[in-house]
Design a protein around this motif. Structure first.
Motif, PDB file in Angstrom:
ATOM      1  N   ALA A   1       4.623   5.586   9.236  1.00 38.65           N
ATOM      2  CA  ALA A   1       5.197   5.778   7.904  1.00 38.65           C
ATOM      3  C   ALA A   1       6.301   6.828   7.873  1.00 38.65           C
ATOM      4  O   ALA A   1       7.143   6.807   6.986  1.00 38.65           O
ATOM      5  CB  ALA A   1       4.100   6.137   6.903  1.00 38.65           C
TER       6      ALA A   1
ATOM      7  N   ASP B   1       0.804  -1.229   0.000  1.00 36.72           N
ATOM      8  CA  ASP B   1       0.000   0.000   0.000  1.00 36.72           C
ATOM      9  C   ASP B   1       0.838   1.281   0.000  1.00 36.72           C
ATOM     10  O   ASP B   1       0.404   2.302  -0.524  1.00 36.72           O
ATOM     11  CB  ASP B   1      -0.936   0.027   1.208  1.00 36.72           C
ATOM     12  CG  ASP B   1      -2.049  -1.007   1.111  1.00 36.72           C
ATOM     13  OD1 ASP B   1      -2.218  -1.618   0.026  1.00 36.72           O
ATOM     14  OD2 ASP B   1      -2.733  -1.224   2.124  1.00 36.72           O
ATOM     15  N   HIS B   2       2.037   1.245   0.599  1.00 39.00           N
ATOM     16  CA  HIS B   2       2.831   2.463   0.754  1.00 39.00           C
ATOM     17  C   HIS B   2       4.089   2.512  -0.111  1.00 39.00           C
ATOM     18  O   HIS B   2       4.692   3.577  -0.242  1.00 39.00           O
ATOM     19  CB  HIS B   2       3.211   2.674   2.222  1.00 39.00           C
ATOM     20  CG  HIS B   2       2.016   2.894   3.096  1.00 39.00           C
ATOM     21  ND1 HIS B   2       1.399   4.121   3.209  1.00 39.00           N
ATOM     22  CD2 HIS B   2       1.306   2.035   3.859  1.00 39.00           C
ATOM     23  CE1 HIS B   2       0.361   4.014   4.022  1.00 39.00           C
ATOM     24  NE2 HIS B   2       0.279   2.758   4.435  1.00 39.00           N
TER      25      HIS B   2
END
Length: 140
Positions: free
Chosen positions: A77, A16-17
């Protein structure tokens, strides 16, 4: 210390990142303060001379250590690399994937320090060793 992210959590986070590199990496194992990552090597990772490029090995070290930290602190993150030193010790096997073994040596509130050994799969001697420091964002 216990894990805050499982192997599946980390795989989803990577997809996803970091979609730009997720297809080149495979998280193999995670345990407290340790993570094993495979770099899937193909022609785009080779440099002239038929060897795996330094940037490919740097990517494996940096992402491997980042994921090891996230496994311990959760999905923050904005943890970022503040320092990395990498020693390229021998020529990787061009037609073999790479395996990175990330180890957290110190996990503090603000900094994480550790190292990553990178191997050509099937070989006993490491091809590179990286020393990394990460800044951990404060809880808000």
């Amino acid at each position: 210390m216990s894990l805050k992210m499982t192997l599946d959590d980390l795989r989803i986070f990577l997809r996803d990142h970091f979609g730009q590199v997720a297809e080149d990496l495979e998280i193999l194992d995670v345990s407290p303060m340790h993570l094993v990552l495979r770099g899937l090597v193909d022609d785009k990772h080779l440099r002239p001379g038929g060897t795996v490029s330094g940037p490919t090995m740097f990517l494996l070290a940096d992402v491997g250590f980042y994921l090891a930290i996230l496994a311990m602190i959760g999905p923050k993150a904005l943890a970022v690399t503040t320092n990395c030193s990498i020693d390229f010790m021998r020529k990787p096997v061009a037609d073999a994937n790479l395996r990175a073994e990330a180890r957290i040596l110190k996990l503090g509130r603000v900094l994480a320090v550790g190292d990553v050994l990178i191997y050509s799969e099937g070989e006993e001697a490491p091809v590179a060793r990286a020393s990394l420091t990460y800044s951990i964002p404060p809880d808000r």
